[in-house]
Design an enzyme around this catalytic site. Structure first.
Site, mmCIF file in Angstrom:
data_model
loop_
_atom_site.group_PDB
_atom_site.id
_atom_site.type_symbol
_atom_site.label_atom_id
_atom_site.label_comp_id
_atom_site.label_asym_id
_atom_site.label_seq_id
_atom_site.Cartn_x
_atom_site.Cartn_y
_atom_site.Cartn_z
ATOM 1 C CB VAL A 1 -0.936 0.032 1.224
ATOM 2 C CG1 VAL A 1 -1.836 1.265 1.163
ATOM 3 C CG2 VAL A 1 -1.777 -1.228 1.295
ATOM 4 C CE LYS B 1 -5.105 -2.731 0.159
ATOM 5 N NZ LYS B 1 -6.104 -3.381 1.043
ATOM 6 C CG ASP C 1 -11.132 -8.264 8.908
ATOM 7 O OD1 ASP C 1 -11.115 -8.728 10.067
ATOM 8 O OD2 ASP C 1 -10.095 -8.007 8.272
ATOM 9 C CE LYS D 1 -8.482 -6.300 10.791
ATOM 10 N NZ LYS D 1 -7.638 -7.506 10.629
ATOM 11 N N PRO D 2 -10.532 -2.237 14.790
ATOM 12 C CG PRO D 2 -9.919 -1.922 17.034
ATOM 13 C CD PRO D 2 -10.394 -2.973 16.070
ATOM 14 C CG ASN E 1 -10.057 -3.108 8.488
ATOM 15 O OD1 ASN E 1 -8.954 -2.815 8.033
ATOM 16 N ND2 ASN E 1 -10.501 -4.357 8.511
ATOM 17 C CG ASP F 1 -9.058 -4.599 4.319
ATOM 18 O OD1 ASP F 1 -9.407 -5.230 3.303
ATOM 19 O OD2 ASP F 1 -8.106 -4.953 5.035
#
Length: 582
Positions: A88, A103, A197, A199-200, A202, A215
Protein backbone atom coordinates in the site's frame (compact mmCIF):
# COMPACT_ATOMS: atom_id res chain seq x y z
CA UNK A 1 32.08 27.58 -19.35
CA UNK A 2 28.79 26.02 -18.14
CA UNK A 3 28.63 24.48 -14.69
CA UNK A 4 28.91 20.68 -14.99
CA UNK A 5 26.01 18.50 -13.99
CA UNK A 6 25.99 15.97 -11.17
CA UNK A 7 27.56 12.64 -12.06
CA UNK A 8 27.06 10.48 -8.94
CA UNK A 9 25.16 7.18 -8.93
CA UNK A 10 22.26 8.75 -7.01
CA UNK A 11 21.90 11.45 -9.66
CA UNK A 12 22.00 8.86 -12.44
CA UNK A 13 19.23 6.86 -10.76
CA UNK A 14 17.21 10.05 -10.28
CA UNK A 15 17.58 10.90 -13.98
CA UNK A 16 16.30 7.45 -14.98
CA UNK A 17 13.43 7.46 -12.47
CA UNK A 18 11.34 10.17 -14.15
CA UNK A 19 10.66 11.82 -10.77
CA UNK A 20 12.06 15.11 -12.09
CA UNK A 21 11.93 16.54 -15.59
CA UNK A 22 15.34 16.74 -17.31
CA UNK A 23 15.18 20.53 -17.26
CA UNK A 24 14.48 20.74 -13.54
CA UNK A 25 17.07 18.09 -12.73
CA UNK A 26 19.69 20.02 -14.73
CA UNK A 27 18.83 23.28 -12.97
CA UNK A 28 18.98 21.72 -9.49
CA UNK A 29 22.18 19.87 -10.34
CA UNK A 30 23.98 23.06 -11.38
CA UNK A 31 22.89 24.82 -8.20
CA UNK A 32 24.16 21.98 -6.03
CA UNK A 33 27.52 21.83 -7.81
CA UNK A 34 27.97 25.58 -7.30
CA UNK A 35 27.37 25.04 -3.58
CA UNK A 36 29.86 22.19 -3.49
CA UNK A 37 27.21 19.59 -2.65
CA UNK A 38 27.97 16.48 -4.69
CA UNK A 39 28.04 13.48 -2.32
CA UNK A 40 25.05 11.19 -2.90
CA UNK A 41 23.83 11.18 0.70
CA UNK A 42 24.17 14.97 0.97
CA UNK A 43 22.27 15.50 -2.28
CA UNK A 44 19.49 13.09 -1.23
CA UNK A 45 19.14 14.70 2.20
CA UNK A 46 18.92 18.19 0.73
CA UNK A 47 16.30 17.18 -1.86
CA UNK A 48 14.19 15.62 0.88
CA UNK A 49 14.59 18.66 3.11
CA UNK A 50 13.46 20.91 0.26
CA UNK A 51 10.50 18.55 -0.40
CA UNK A 52 11.65 17.86 -3.93
CA UNK A 53 11.73 14.14 -3.08
CA UNK A 54 10.10 12.15 -0.31
CA UNK A 55 12.23 10.16 2.10
CA UNK A 56 10.94 6.93 0.57
CA UNK A 57 11.92 8.04 -2.95
CA UNK A 58 15.37 9.15 -1.81
CA UNK A 59 16.01 5.89 0.04
CA UNK A 60 15.08 3.82 -3.01
CA UNK A 61 17.33 5.90 -5.28
CA UNK A 62 20.23 5.57 -2.84
CA UNK A 63 19.71 1.81 -3.00
CA UNK A 64 20.23 2.02 -6.77
CA UNK A 65 16.56 1.62 -7.70
CA UNK A 66 15.15 3.84 -10.43
CA UNK A 67 12.02 1.86 -11.36
CA UNK A 68 8.67 1.36 -9.69
CA UNK A 69 7.83 4.99 -8.96
CA UNK A 70 4.97 5.19 -11.49
CA UNK A 71 1.84 3.12 -12.08
CA UNK A 72 0.25 4.75 -15.11
CA UNK A 73 -0.39 8.37 -14.04
CA UNK A 74 0.10 7.64 -10.32
CA UNK A 75 3.44 8.60 -8.73
CA UNK A 76 4.51 6.68 -5.63
CA UNK A 77 5.36 8.94 -2.68
CA UNK A 78 5.60 6.71 0.40
CA UNK A 79 5.25 3.09 1.41
CA UNK A 80 2.36 2.80 3.87
CA UNK A 81 1.93 -0.91 4.36
CA UNK A 82 3.07 -4.37 3.36
CA UNK A 83 1.39 -7.68 3.97
CA UNK A 84 0.71 -11.11 2.63
CA UNK A 85 -1.38 -9.79 -0.25
CA UNK A 86 0.46 -6.72 -1.45
CA UNK A 87 1.78 -3.23 -0.91
CA UNK A 88 0.00 0.00 0.00
CA UNK A 89 1.45 3.34 -1.08
CA UNK A 90 0.66 7.01 -0.69
CA UNK A 91 0.63 8.29 -4.26
CA UNK A 92 -0.15 11.38 -6.30
CA UNK A 93 -2.36 11.52 -9.37
CA UNK A 94 -0.10 13.42 -11.78
CA UNK A 95 -3.15 14.58 -13.76
CA UNK A 96 -4.94 16.20 -10.81
CA UNK A 97 -2.13 16.37 -8.18
CA UNK A 98 -4.56 14.77 -5.76
CA UNK A 99 -3.15 12.47 -3.06
CA UNK A 100 -4.54 8.93 -3.15
CA UNK A 101 -3.83 5.53 -1.64
CA UNK A 102 -2.70 2.78 -3.99
CA UNK A 103 -2.82 -0.92 -3.22
CA UNK A 104 -0.71 -3.20 -5.44
CA UNK A 105 -1.13 -6.98 -5.58
CA UNK A 106 2.09 -8.93 -5.21
CA UNK A 107 3.13 -10.15 -8.64
CA UNK A 108 3.58 -13.74 -7.44
CA UNK A 109 -0.07 -13.84 -6.27
CA UNK A 110 -1.64 -13.08 -9.66
CA UNK A 111 -2.10 -16.80 -10.23
CA UNK A 112 -3.34 -17.44 -6.68
CA UNK A 113 -7.08 -17.80 -7.16
CA UNK A 114 -8.01 -17.06 -3.56
CA UNK A 115 -5.79 -13.99 -3.14
CA UNK A 116 -6.77 -12.65 -6.56
CA UNK A 117 -10.42 -13.09 -5.59
CA UNK A 118 -9.86 -11.18 -2.34
CA UNK A 119 -8.13 -8.32 -4.18
CA UNK A 120 -10.86 -8.12 -6.79
CA UNK A 121 -13.56 -8.39 -4.13
CA UNK A 122 -12.18 -5.38 -2.28
CA UNK A 123 -11.91 -3.37 -5.49
CA UNK A 124 -15.42 -4.27 -6.63
CA UNK A 125 -17.01 -3.44 -3.27
CA UNK A 126 -15.23 -0.08 -3.13
CA UNK A 127 -16.37 0.79 -6.65
CA UNK A 128 -20.07 0.20 -5.97
CA UNK A 129 -20.30 1.45 -2.37
CA UNK A 130 -20.67 5.22 -2.32
CA UNK A 131 -21.06 6.56 1.22
CA UNK A 132 -19.28 9.30 3.22
CA UNK A 133 -18.22 6.78 5.86
CA UNK A 134 -16.70 4.25 3.44
CA UNK A 135 -13.32 4.55 1.70
CA UNK A 136 -14.07 4.51 -2.02
CA UNK A 137 -12.22 2.62 -4.72
CA UNK A 138 -11.64 5.22 -7.42
CA UNK A 139 -10.07 3.11 -10.13
CA UNK A 140 -8.39 -0.20 -10.88
CA UNK A 141 -5.69 -0.98 -13.39
CA UNK A 142 -2.60 -2.90 -14.34
CA UNK A 143 0.90 -1.49 -14.90
CA UNK A 144 3.87 -3.61 -15.85
CA UNK A 145 1.72 -6.67 -15.32
CA UNK A 146 0.95 -5.68 -11.70
CA UNK A 147 -2.64 -5.15 -10.58
CA UNK A 148 -3.47 -2.08 -8.52
CA UNK A 149 -6.43 -0.20 -7.13
CA UNK A 150 -6.70 3.49 -6.29
CA UNK A 151 -8.47 4.40 -3.04
CA UNK A 152 -9.41 7.52 -1.09
CA UNK A 153 -6.51 8.70 1.02
CA UNK A 154 -7.58 9.64 4.54
CA UNK A 155 -5.26 11.99 6.37
CA UNK A 156 -5.57 10.40 9.75
CA UNK A 157 -4.76 7.36 11.87
CA UNK A 158 -6.67 4.15 12.17
CA UNK A 159 -8.52 3.64 15.42
CA UNK A 160 -5.80 1.14 16.32
CA UNK A 161 -3.05 3.74 15.81
CA UNK A 162 -5.05 6.20 17.89
CA UNK A 163 -5.46 3.67 20.71
CA UNK A 164 -1.73 2.99 20.68
CA UNK A 165 -1.25 6.66 21.53
CA UNK A 166 -4.17 7.23 23.89
CA UNK A 167 -4.84 3.75 25.29
CA UNK A 168 -8.60 4.44 25.19
CA UNK A 169 -10.97 7.16 23.98
CA UNK A 170 -13.39 9.27 26.02
CA UNK A 171 -16.65 7.34 26.02
CA UNK A 172 -18.55 10.02 24.08
CA UNK A 173 -15.92 10.07 21.30
CA UNK A 174 -15.75 6.25 21.21
CA UNK A 175 -19.53 6.14 20.78
CA UNK A 176 -19.35 8.67 17.95
CA UNK A 177 -16.65 6.69 16.15
CA UNK A 178 -18.78 3.54 16.37
CA UNK A 179 -21.91 5.46 15.34
CA UNK A 180 -20.29 6.75 12.15
CA UNK A 181 -18.90 3.31 11.33
CA UNK A 182 -22.36 1.86 11.83
CA UNK A 183 -23.78 4.28 9.25
CA UNK A 184 -21.18 3.13 6.71
CA UNK A 185 -21.88 -0.52 7.53
CA UNK A 186 -25.62 -0.02 7.10
CA UNK A 187 -25.05 1.35 3.60
CA UNK A 188 -22.93 -1.69 2.74
CA UNK A 189 -25.59 -4.04 4.16
CA UNK A 190 -28.31 -2.29 2.21
CA UNK A 191 -26.21 -2.85 -0.92
CA UNK A 192 -25.94 -6.56 -0.18
CA UNK A 193 -22.40 -6.62 1.28
CA UNK A 194 -21.23 -8.02 4.62
CA UNK A 195 -17.83 -6.69 5.70
CA UNK A 196 -16.76 -9.60 7.97
CA UNK A 197 -13.61 -7.87 9.26
CA UNK A 198 -14.73 -4.88 11.31
CA UNK A 199 -11.93 -3.97 13.73
CA UNK A 200 -9.93 -0.89 14.87
CA UNK A 201 -7.38 -1.30 12.04
CA UNK A 202 -10.18 -0.81 9.50
CA UNK A 203 -11.56 2.49 10.81
CA UNK A 204 -9.76 5.69 9.77
CA UNK A 205 -10.29 8.98 11.63
CA UNK A 206 -9.37 12.46 10.39
CA UNK A 207 -8.67 15.66 12.37
CA UNK A 208 -12.37 16.51 12.49
CA UNK A 209 -13.23 13.14 14.00
CA UNK A 210 -14.78 11.95 10.73
CA UNK A 211 -14.67 8.16 10.34
CA UNK A 212 -14.30 6.03 7.23
CA UNK A 213 -14.57 2.25 7.01
CA UNK A 214 -12.05 0.48 4.77
CA UNK A 215 -10.77 -2.91 3.59
CA UNK A 216 -13.57 -4.94 2.04
CA UNK A 217 -11.07 -7.65 1.11
CA UNK A 218 -13.01 -10.24 3.15
CA UNK A 219 -16.43 -8.84 2.31
CA UNK A 220 -19.14 -11.19 1.05
CA UNK A 221 -21.89 -10.36 -1.41
CA UNK A 222 -25.03 -11.88 0.06
CA UNK A 223 -26.87 -12.11 -3.24
CA UNK A 224 -26.01 -12.69 -6.87
CA UNK A 225 -22.24 -13.29 -6.80
CA UNK A 226 -20.74 -16.41 -5.30
CA UNK A 227 -17.71 -17.34 -7.39
CA UNK A 228 -15.17 -15.16 -5.63
CA UNK A 229 -16.53 -16.07 -2.22
CA UNK A 230 -16.21 -19.75 -3.11
CA UNK A 231 -12.60 -19.20 -4.20
CA UNK A 232 -11.73 -17.53 -0.91
CA UNK A 233 -13.55 -20.19 1.09
CA UNK A 234 -11.61 -22.93 -0.64
CA UNK A 235 -8.23 -21.40 0.20
CA UNK A 236 -8.97 -19.86 3.60
CA UNK A 237 -11.65 -22.21 4.91
CA UNK A 238 -15.17 -21.18 5.92
CA UNK A 239 -14.23 -20.81 9.57
CA UNK A 240 -11.04 -18.76 9.04
CA UNK A 241 -12.31 -15.61 7.34
CA UNK A 242 -12.05 -12.72 9.77
CA UNK A 243 -9.98 -11.66 12.78
CA UNK A 244 -10.59 -13.89 15.84
CA UNK A 245 -10.64 -11.12 18.47
CA UNK A 246 -13.47 -9.32 16.60
CA UNK A 247 -15.29 -12.26 15.04
CA UNK A 248 -18.92 -13.18 15.79
CA UNK A 249 -19.50 -16.72 17.07
CA UNK A 250 -21.57 -17.75 14.03
CA UNK A 251 -18.95 -16.33 11.64
CA UNK A 252 -16.25 -18.43 13.32
CA UNK A 253 -18.35 -21.55 12.85
CA UNK A 254 -19.11 -20.85 9.18
CA UNK A 255 -18.16 -17.58 7.55
CA UNK A 256 -20.76 -18.10 4.80
CA UNK A 257 -23.52 -17.62 7.40
CA UNK A 258 -22.31 -14.14 8.38
CA UNK A 259 -24.83 -11.35 7.93
CA UNK A 260 -25.37 -7.76 9.03
CA UNK A 261 -25.65 -8.84 12.67
CA UNK A 262 -22.18 -10.42 12.45
CA UNK A 263 -20.77 -7.00 11.52
CA UNK A 264 -22.72 -5.53 14.46
CA UNK A 265 -20.83 -7.96 16.71
CA UNK A 266 -17.46 -6.97 15.21
CA UNK A 267 -18.34 -3.31 15.69
CA UNK A 268 -19.30 -4.11 19.30
CA UNK A 269 -15.85 -5.60 19.91
CA UNK A 270 -14.30 -2.51 18.30
CA UNK A 271 -16.34 -0.17 20.50
CA UNK A 272 -15.34 -2.25 23.53
CA UNK A 273 -11.65 -1.79 22.62
CA UNK A 274 -12.12 1.96 22.16
CA UNK A 275 -13.80 2.30 25.55
CA UNK A 276 -11.49 0.03 27.56
CA UNK A 277 -8.22 -0.13 25.61
CA UNK A 278 -8.41 -3.89 25.20
CA UNK A 279 -10.50 -6.54 23.47
CA UNK A 280 -13.36 -8.42 25.21
CA UNK A 281 -11.26 -11.59 25.46
CA UNK A 282 -7.54 -10.65 25.58
CA UNK A 283 -6.16 -14.19 25.26
CA UNK A 284 -2.96 -15.14 23.45
CA UNK A 285 -4.17 -18.25 21.61
CA UNK A 286 -6.50 -17.47 18.67
CA UNK A 287 -8.37 -20.75 19.17
CA UNK A 288 -9.02 -19.83 22.81
CA UNK A 289 -10.21 -16.40 21.67
CA UNK A 290 -12.71 -17.97 19.24
CA UNK A 291 -13.93 -20.35 21.93
CA UNK A 292 -14.36 -17.50 24.42
CA UNK A 293 -16.51 -15.56 21.94
CA UNK A 294 -18.75 -18.61 21.68
CA UNK A 295 -18.97 -19.58 25.35
CA UNK A 296 -17.97 -16.74 27.70
CA UNK A 297 -19.69 -13.49 28.61
CA UNK A 298 -17.40 -10.45 28.41
CA UNK A 299 -16.87 -8.29 31.49
CA UNK A 300 -18.77 -5.01 31.49
CA UNK A 301 -16.85 -2.00 30.22
CA UNK A 302 -17.84 -0.23 33.46
CA UNK A 303 -15.61 -2.60 35.43
CA UNK A 304 -12.62 -0.93 33.79
CA UNK A 305 -13.96 2.61 33.26
CA UNK A 306 -16.64 3.28 35.92
CA UNK A 307 -17.65 6.68 34.49
CA UNK A 308 -19.05 5.07 31.32
CA UNK A 309 -22.86 5.51 31.51
CA UNK A 310 -24.80 2.31 32.15
CA UNK A 311 -26.88 2.71 28.96
CA UNK A 312 -23.64 2.76 26.91
CA UNK A 313 -22.47 -0.42 28.63
CA UNK A 314 -25.87 -1.98 27.86
CA UNK A 315 -25.54 -1.08 24.17
CA UNK A 316 -22.13 -2.75 24.02
CA UNK A 317 -23.44 -5.91 25.69
CA UNK A 318 -26.38 -6.08 23.28
CA UNK A 319 -24.02 -5.76 20.31
CA UNK A 320 -21.98 -8.65 21.79
CA UNK A 321 -24.88 -11.03 22.34
CA UNK A 322 -23.96 -14.63 21.46
CA UNK A 323 -27.23 -15.20 19.62
CA UNK A 324 -27.56 -12.95 16.53
CA UNK A 325 -31.29 -12.61 17.23
CA UNK A 326 -30.48 -10.90 20.54
CA UNK A 327 -28.34 -8.19 18.92
CA UNK A 328 -29.44 -5.02 17.19
CA UNK A 329 -31.07 -6.19 13.95
CA UNK A 330 -29.30 -3.58 11.80
CA UNK A 331 -26.29 -1.31 11.95
CA UNK A 332 -28.68 1.61 11.56
CA UNK A 333 -30.30 0.59 14.84
CA UNK A 334 -26.85 0.67 16.46
CA UNK A 335 -26.23 4.18 15.13
CA UNK A 336 -29.58 5.32 16.46
CA UNK A 337 -28.92 3.84 19.91
CA UNK A 338 -25.49 5.49 20.12
CA UNK A 339 -26.60 8.90 18.82
CA UNK A 340 -27.59 10.43 22.17
CA UNK A 341 -24.33 9.28 23.78
CA UNK A 342 -22.07 10.44 20.95
CA UNK A 343 -20.06 13.64 20.83
CA UNK A 344 -18.19 14.64 17.68
CA UNK A 345 -14.94 16.45 18.42
CA UNK A 346 -11.60 17.19 16.77
CA UNK A 347 -8.93 14.53 17.14
CA UNK A 348 -5.32 15.53 17.79
CA UNK A 349 -2.49 13.60 16.15
CA UNK A 350 0.80 14.14 14.32
CA UNK A 351 0.13 12.82 10.82
CA UNK A 352 3.73 13.07 9.50
CA UNK A 353 4.76 10.95 12.48
CA UNK A 354 2.01 8.43 11.67
CA UNK A 355 3.16 8.26 8.04
CA UNK A 356 6.74 7.68 9.17
CA UNK A 357 5.62 4.91 11.52
CA UNK A 358 3.55 3.25 8.81
CA UNK A 359 6.52 3.31 6.45
CA UNK A 360 8.85 1.86 9.07
CA UNK A 361 6.23 -0.72 10.03
CA UNK A 362 5.94 -1.74 6.39
CA UNK A 363 9.72 -2.04 6.05
CA UNK A 364 9.84 -4.13 9.22
CA UNK A 365 7.09 -6.30 7.82
CA UNK A 366 9.01 -6.79 4.56
CA UNK A 367 12.15 -7.70 6.49
CA UNK A 368 10.17 -10.11 8.62
CA UNK A 369 8.64 -11.76 5.57
CA UNK A 370 12.04 -12.15 3.95
CA UNK A 371 13.70 -13.18 7.22
CA UNK A 372 16.52 -10.81 6.40
CA UNK A 373 16.21 -8.47 9.37
CA UNK A 374 14.15 -9.98 12.19
CA UNK A 375 12.68 -7.61 14.74
CA UNK A 376 14.37 -7.81 18.17
CA UNK A 377 11.95 -9.20 20.73
CA UNK A 378 13.01 -6.70 23.38
CA UNK A 379 13.12 -3.53 21.31
CA UNK A 380 11.48 -0.51 22.86
CA UNK A 381 10.92 1.30 19.59
CA UNK A 382 7.36 2.44 19.08
CA UNK A 383 7.51 1.50 15.41
CA UNK A 384 8.73 -1.98 16.27
CA UNK A 385 5.95 -2.17 18.81
CA UNK A 386 3.46 -1.14 16.13
CA UNK A 387 4.93 -3.69 13.72
CA UNK A 388 4.58 -6.48 16.25
CA UNK A 389 1.09 -5.33 17.15
CA UNK A 390 0.04 -5.34 13.50
CA UNK A 391 1.18 -8.91 12.97
CA UNK A 392 -0.41 -10.10 16.20
CA UNK A 393 -3.59 -8.19 15.53
CA UNK A 394 -3.89 -9.82 12.11
CA UNK A 395 -3.84 -13.24 13.71
CA UNK A 396 -5.57 -12.66 17.04
CA UNK A 397 -6.71 -9.04 17.11
CA UNK A 398 -5.24 -8.42 20.54
CA UNK A 399 -4.48 -4.88 21.62
CA UNK A 400 -1.36 -4.32 23.73
CA UNK A 401 -0.74 -2.40 26.89
CA UNK A 402 2.89 -1.75 27.64
CA UNK A 403 5.52 0.26 29.48
CA UNK A 404 7.97 2.15 27.29
CA UNK A 405 11.42 0.66 27.26
CA UNK A 406 10.19 -2.84 28.08
CA UNK A 407 8.96 -5.73 26.02
CA UNK A 408 5.28 -5.22 25.13
CA UNK A 409 2.72 -7.23 27.06
CA UNK A 410 -0.29 -8.10 24.93
CA UNK A 411 -3.54 -7.85 26.83
CA UNK A 412 -1.79 -7.06 30.13
CA UNK A 413 0.47 -4.27 31.30
CA UNK A 414 3.89 -4.86 32.81
CA UNK A 415 2.34 -5.41 36.24
CA UNK A 416 -0.07 -8.02 34.93
CA UNK A 417 -3.10 -5.75 35.26
CA UNK A 418 -5.51 -5.56 32.36
CA UNK A 419 -6.16 -2.09 31.00
CA UNK A 420 -3.76 -0.28 33.32
CA UNK A 421 -2.80 3.40 33.08
CA UNK A 422 -0.73 5.30 30.54
CA UNK A 423 2.73 4.07 29.52
CA UNK A 424 5.65 5.08 31.68
CA UNK A 425 8.20 7.45 30.17
CA UNK A 426 11.67 6.11 29.55
CA UNK A 427 14.31 8.70 28.65
CA UNK A 428 16.66 6.52 26.60
CA UNK A 429 17.35 2.84 26.20
CA UNK A 430 21.00 3.06 27.25
CA UNK A 431 21.64 -0.61 26.67
CA UNK A 432 21.32 -0.09 22.93
CA UNK A 433 22.15 3.61 22.56
CA UNK A 434 25.38 4.20 24.51
CA UNK A 435 26.88 5.29 21.21
CA UNK A 436 25.35 6.31 17.93
CA UNK A 437 24.92 3.40 15.51
CA UNK A 438 26.82 3.10 12.22
CA UNK A 439 29.82 5.28 12.98
CA UNK A 440 31.39 7.69 10.51
CA UNK A 441 34.89 7.31 9.11
CA UNK A 442 37.79 6.67 11.50
CA UNK A 443 39.12 10.17 10.67
CA UNK A 444 35.87 11.76 11.82
CA UNK A 445 35.83 9.64 14.98
CA UNK A 446 39.41 10.51 15.84
CA UNK A 447 38.72 14.24 15.48
CA UNK A 448 35.41 14.30 17.28
CA UNK A 449 35.42 11.38 19.68
CA UNK A 450 35.15 13.84 22.60
CA UNK A 451 31.64 15.04 21.71
CA UNK A 452 28.91 13.36 23.75
CA UNK A 453 25.35 13.77 24.94
CA UNK A 454 24.85 13.24 28.65
CA UNK A 455 21.28 12.52 29.89
CA UNK A 456 20.50 15.11 32.57
CA UNK A 457 18.39 12.57 34.48
CA UNK A 458 21.35 10.18 34.61
CA UNK A 459 22.50 7.32 32.45
CA UNK A 460 25.26 6.38 30.04
CA UNK A 461 26.76 9.04 27.80
CA UNK A 462 26.12 8.83 24.07
CA UNK A 463 29.15 9.35 21.85
CA UNK A 464 28.57 11.33 18.67
CA UNK A 465 30.43 9.35 16.02
CA UNK A 466 28.59 10.50 12.90
CA UNK A 467 28.44 13.77 11.04
CA UNK A 468 24.63 13.63 11.01
CA UNK A 469 22.59 12.01 13.76
CA UNK A 470 18.85 11.46 13.50
CA UNK A 471 17.01 11.44 16.84
CA UNK A 472 13.53 9.98 17.29
CA UNK A 473 11.40 6.97 18.06
CA UNK A 474 11.64 5.27 14.66
CA UNK A 475 13.67 2.09 14.43
CA UNK A 476 15.99 3.55 11.79
CA UNK A 477 16.98 6.59 13.87
CA UNK A 478 20.63 6.81 14.87
CA UNK A 479 19.57 7.60 18.42
CA UNK A 480 16.30 5.91 19.41
CA UNK A 481 14.28 7.51 22.20
CA UNK A 482 11.31 5.32 23.21
CA UNK A 483 9.23 8.14 24.67
CA UNK A 484 5.68 8.70 23.39
CA UNK A 485 6.19 12.49 23.48
CA UNK A 486 9.03 12.14 20.95
CA UNK A 487 8.17 12.12 17.26
CA UNK A 488 9.19 9.31 14.94
CA UNK A 489 11.87 11.55 13.41
CA UNK A 490 12.13 14.35 15.91
CA UNK A 491 15.40 16.24 15.45
CA UNK A 492 18.79 16.06 13.78
CA UNK A 493 22.28 16.82 15.06
CA UNK A 494 24.68 17.92 12.34
CA UNK A 495 28.39 18.79 12.26
CA UNK A 496 29.15 21.29 9.47
CA UNK A 497 32.93 20.98 9.69
CA UNK A 498 33.28 23.77 12.25
CA UNK A 499 30.52 23.38 14.83
CA UNK A 500 27.48 21.30 15.77
CA UNK A 501 23.87 22.27 15.02
CA UNK A 502 20.51 20.98 16.23
CA UNK A 503 17.52 21.12 13.84
CA UNK A 504 13.91 20.35 14.76
CA UNK A 505 12.25 18.16 12.08
CA UNK A 506 8.72 19.54 12.49
CA UNK A 507 8.26 17.41 15.58
CA UNK A 508 5.01 17.16 17.49
CA UNK A 509 6.27 18.52 20.84
CA UNK A 510 9.19 20.58 19.63
CA UNK A 511 12.91 20.77 20.34
CA UNK A 512 14.48 23.28 22.72
CA UNK A 513 17.93 24.36 23.81
CA UNK A 514 18.34 25.57 27.39
CA UNK A 515 14.57 25.69 27.70
CA UNK A 516 13.93 27.84 24.62
CA UNK A 517 12.16 26.39 21.53
CA UNK A 518 14.38 26.25 18.46
CA UNK A 519 14.06 25.39 14.80
CA UNK A 520 17.79 25.35 14.09
CA UNK A 521 20.67 26.68 16.15
CA UNK A 522 24.31 26.07 16.94
CA UNK A 523 25.06 24.19 20.15
CA UNK A 524 28.12 24.55 22.35
CA UNK A 525 29.45 22.75 25.40
CA UNK A 526 27.04 22.92 28.30
CA UNK A 527 23.89 23.44 26.22
CA UNK A 528 20.98 21.25 27.28
CA UNK A 529 18.92 19.90 24.38
CA UNK A 530 15.27 19.14 25.13
CA UNK A 531 13.56 16.47 23.02
CA UNK A 532 9.82 16.05 23.53
CA UNK A 533 8.36 16.48 27.00
CA UNK A 534 10.95 14.84 29.21
CA UNK A 535 14.22 14.04 27.41
CA UNK A 536 17.10 16.37 28.39
CA UNK A 537 20.58 15.81 26.94
CA UNK A 538 23.60 17.98 27.80
CA UNK A 539 26.14 18.52 25.01
CA UNK A 540 29.67 18.07 26.33
CA UNK A 541 33.31 17.48 25.43
CA UNK A 542 34.87 14.50 27.13
CA UNK A 543 38.21 12.84 26.44
CA UNK A 544 39.92 9.57 27.04
CA UNK A 545 41.42 9.00 30.52
CA UNK A 546 44.59 11.10 30.90
CA UNK A 547 43.63 13.43 28.04
CA UNK A 548 42.44 16.98 28.67
CA UNK A 549 39.37 18.55 27.13
CA UNK A 550 40.08 21.12 24.40
CA UNK A 551 39.09 23.99 26.71
CA UNK A 552 41.21 22.57 29.51
CA UNK A 553 44.19 22.38 27.14
CA UNK A 554 43.59 26.00 26.10
CA UNK A 555 43.44 27.18 29.71
CA UNK A 556 46.58 25.19 30.62
CA UNK A 557 48.52 26.65 27.70
CA UNK A 558 47.46 30.17 28.62
CA UNK A 559 48.55 29.59 32.17
CA UNK A 560 51.98 28.36 31.07
CA UNK A 561 52.44 31.43 28.89
CA UNK A 562 51.56 33.72 31.77
CA UNK A 563 53.96 31.86 34.09
CA UNK A 564 56.76 32.26 31.58
CA UNK A 565 56.08 35.98 31.28
CA UNK A 566 56.04 36.36 35.05
CA UNK A 567 59.32 34.53 35.51
CA UNK A 568 60.91 36.63 32.83
CA UNK A 569 59.72 39.77 34.58
CA UNK A 570 61.12 38.57 37.91
CA UNK A 571 64.49 37.86 36.34
CA UNK A 572 64.55 41.19 34.58
CA UNK A 573 63.85 43.41 37.58
CA UNK A 574 65.27 41.19 40.25
CA UNK A 575 62.19 41.42 42.40
CA UNK A 576 61.26 38.44 44.54
CA UNK A 577 57.56 38.64 44.26
CA UNK A 578 55.71 36.28 46.49
CA UNK A 579 52.99 35.56 43.96
CA UNK A 580 51.71 36.59 40.62
CA UNK A 581 47.94 36.62 39.93
CA UNK A 582 47.78 34.39 36.86
Amino acid sequence: MPTPLMTGDFWQQLAKSGLLSPERAASIGRQLVKRGITADDMVARLLVRQQILTQYQADRLLEGRSRGFFFDQYKVLDLLGAGGMGWVYRAADTNTQEIVAMKVLLDRLKEDRGMLARFQQEARAGLVLDHPHIVRTRATGSAGGMLYMILDFVEGPSLLELLLRRKRLPWSLACDVARQAALGLHHAHQSGWVHRDVKPQNLLIDHNGFVKLLDFGLAMKREGEGGDEFSMAMIFGHECIGTPAFMAPEQARDSLTADARSDVYGLGCTLYAALVGDTPFPLRNPHEVVKAHQTQAPRSVREFVPDIPQPVADIVMKMLAKNPDDRFPTAAAVAEALAQWSKSEPVEFDFPEILAERTQNALDRVAELHKSRPIPSGSASSTTRLSRLSSVAQSSGELPTFSAGKSPQFGRDATGQRGAGRPEVTVIDHQTATSVRDGQSPEFQSRHHGKVLVPVAGGATISLLKQRILIGRAADCDLQVPDTSVSSRHAELEYDGVCWWITDLKSRNGTNVNGKPVHRRQIVEGDVIGIGNSVRLRFEDVCEPGEEKPRQRTRSLSKLVLIAIGLAAITAIGLGLAAIPW
